[in-house]
Design a protein around this motif. Structure first.
Motif, PDB file in Angstrom:
ATOM      1  N   ASN A 157       0.878  -1.169   0.000  1.00 58.38           N
ATOM      2  CA  ASN A 157       0.000   0.000   0.000  1.00 58.38           C
ATOM      3  C   ASN A 157       0.916   1.220   0.000  1.00 58.38           C
ATOM      4  O   ASN A 157       1.636   1.457   0.979  1.00 58.38           O
ATOM      5  CB  ASN A 157      -0.876   0.007   1.250  1.00 58.38           C
ATOM      6  CG  ASN A 157      -1.652  -1.291   1.393  1.00 58.38           C
ATOM      7  OD1 ASN A 157      -2.348  -1.707   0.483  1.00 58.38           O
ATOM      8  ND2 ASN A 157      -1.510  -1.943   2.546  1.00 58.38           N
ATOM      9  N   THR A 192       2.148   5.328  -0.757  1.00 58.90           N
ATOM     10  CA  THR A 192       1.816   6.757  -0.826  1.00 58.90           C
ATOM     11  C   THR A 192       2.867   7.431  -1.695  1.00 58.90           C
ATOM     12  O   THR A 192       4.073   7.220  -1.501  1.00 58.90           O
ATOM     13  CB  THR A 192       1.813   7.395   0.570  1.00 58.90           C
ATOM     14  OG1 THR A 192       0.834   6.733   1.390  1.00 58.90           O
ATOM     15  CG2 THR A 192       1.485   8.881   0.486  1.00 58.90           C
ATOM     16  N   ASN A 252       1.042  12.699  -2.516  1.00 56.55           N
ATOM     17  CA  ASN A 252       0.119  12.243  -1.462  1.00 56.55           C
ATOM     18  C   ASN A 252      -1.046  11.399  -1.974  1.00 56.55           C
ATOM     19  O   ASN A 252      -1.967  11.090  -1.214  1.00 56.55           O
ATOM     20  CB  ASN A 252      -0.424  13.419  -0.634  1.00 56.55           C
ATOM     21  CG  ASN A 252       0.670  14.033   0.228  1.00 56.55           C
ATOM     22  OD1 ASN A 252       1.508  13.328   0.779  1.00 56.55           O
ATOM     23  ND2 ASN A 252       0.669  15.360   0.320  1.00 56.55           N
ATOM     24  N   SER A 253      -1.016  11.057  -3.248  1.00 51.57           N
ATOM     25  CA  SER A 253      -1.988  10.075  -3.724  1.00 51.57           C
ATOM     26  C   SER A 253      -1.544   8.690  -3.246  1.00 51.57           C
ATOM     27  O   SER A 253      -0.396   8.482  -2.829  1.00 51.57           O
ATOM     28  CB  SER A 253      -2.097  10.106  -5.249  1.00 51.57           C
ATOM     29  OG  SER A 253      -0.846   9.750  -5.839  1.00 51.57           O
ATOM     30  N   THR A 254      -2.465   7.747  -3.284  1.00 53.43           N
ATOM     31  CA  THR A 254      -2.172   6.407  -2.768  1.00 53.43           C
ATOM     32  C   THR A 254      -2.540   5.351  -3.809  1.00 53.43           C
ATOM     33  O   THR A 254      -3.266   5.623  -4.775  1.00 53.43           O
ATOM     34  CB  THR A 254      -2.950   6.124  -1.466  1.00 53.43           C
ATOM     35  OG1 THR A 254      -4.361   6.224  -1.733  1.00 53.43           O
ATOM     36  CG2 THR A 254      -2.566   7.100  -0.367  1.00 53.43           C
ATOM     37  N   LYS A 277      -2.024   0.697  -4.676  1.00 50.69           N
ATOM     38  CA  LYS A 277      -1.544  -0.625  -4.298  1.00 50.69           C
ATOM     39  C   LYS A 277      -0.679  -1.172  -5.428  1.00 50.69           C
ATOM     40  O   LYS A 277      -0.995  -0.978  -6.605  1.00 50.69           O
ATOM     41  CB  LYS A 277      -2.713  -1.575  -4.039  1.00 50.69           C
ATOM     42  CG  LYS A 277      -3.579  -1.215  -2.834  1.00 50.69           C
ATOM     43  CD  LYS A 277      -4.699  -2.234  -2.647  1.00 50.69           C
ATOM     44  CE  LYS A 277      -5.599  -1.866  -1.474  1.00 50.69           C
ATOM     45  NZ  LYS A 277      -4.879  -1.987  -0.176  1.00 50.69           N
TER      46      LYS A 277
END
Length: 204
Positions: free
Chosen positions: A38, A40, A44-46, A48
């Motif tokens: 997971n 970042t 600051n977007s995330t 998988k």
């Protein structure tokens, strides 16, 4: 799953681990089927990243100094080390908890044998009797890689009295494997107390 094509110029800032495991038995393969990060990114977007996409994302997986993959066999020297995810060859994004490596259980078994003797007041099996053969159960898959060990032992009656349902006990000598293996009896052939399931006879 985020493909590399969608990442653009974004850089991974941090990550946490989902899936996988840290409790292994000697000879297991590294568990990767459900492993993912997971992440970042620096904006600051995330997202998988699945295990299959880690390399394309610039992430190398190591245990200690060893680069590992889905075919990596877990060995004793990996015990108490972490699974590390290295980004761009230098930054450790995240690490697992320390790996535990338990000894693999190997079962020894015996062949069937008909043992009898005339009462002689002792527990010894006469030399003219064919003793059971001790072997490793499922020997083709019991050991890891080129490992090979042998269990030896002795057989004797457990009591000296005349009867047709006499117990024969196996006393084993187990090899030293430096923590790789533990040995246990095949319960189809050997009772928990070491006696064989096949009865013997003492005649008058």
């Amino acid at each position: 799953v985020v493909s590399v094509a969608t990442l653009g110029a974004k850089k991974i800032k941090s990550a946490t681990i989902s899936g996988g495991k840290t409790a292994y038995t000697y000879g297991d393969k590294l568990k990767t089927d459900d492993l993912e990060l997971n992440v970042t990114y620096d904006d600051n977007s995330t997202g998988k990243i699945s295990y299959a996409d880690l390399a394309a994302a610039g992430i190398t997986v190591k245990i200690g100094e060893t680069v590992v993959n889905a075919d990596t066999v877990i060995t004793l020297d990996m015990k108490d080390k972490t699974v590390d995810f290295i980004y761009d060859g230098k930054t450790t994004l995240t690490s697992s908890a320390k790996i535990t490596v338990a000894a693999k259980t190997v079962y020894y078994t015996v062949s069937d044998a008909t043992i009898t003797k005339v009462y002689d007041g002792g527990l010894t099996i006469p030399a003219d009797q064919t003793l059971p053969t001790i072997s490793i159960k499922d020997s083709a898959t019991a050991f890891v890689g080129t490992d090979s060990y042998t269990v030896t032992g002795t057989f004797a009656y457990t009591d000296k009295n005349v009867g047709t349902d006499k117990k024969i006990k196996l006393t084993t000598t187990l090899p030293e494997t430096n923590g790789k293996y533990t040995f246990a009896p095949d319960t189809d052939k050997i009772n928990a107390d070491g006696t064989l399931k096949t009865a013997a006879t003492i005649t008058a």
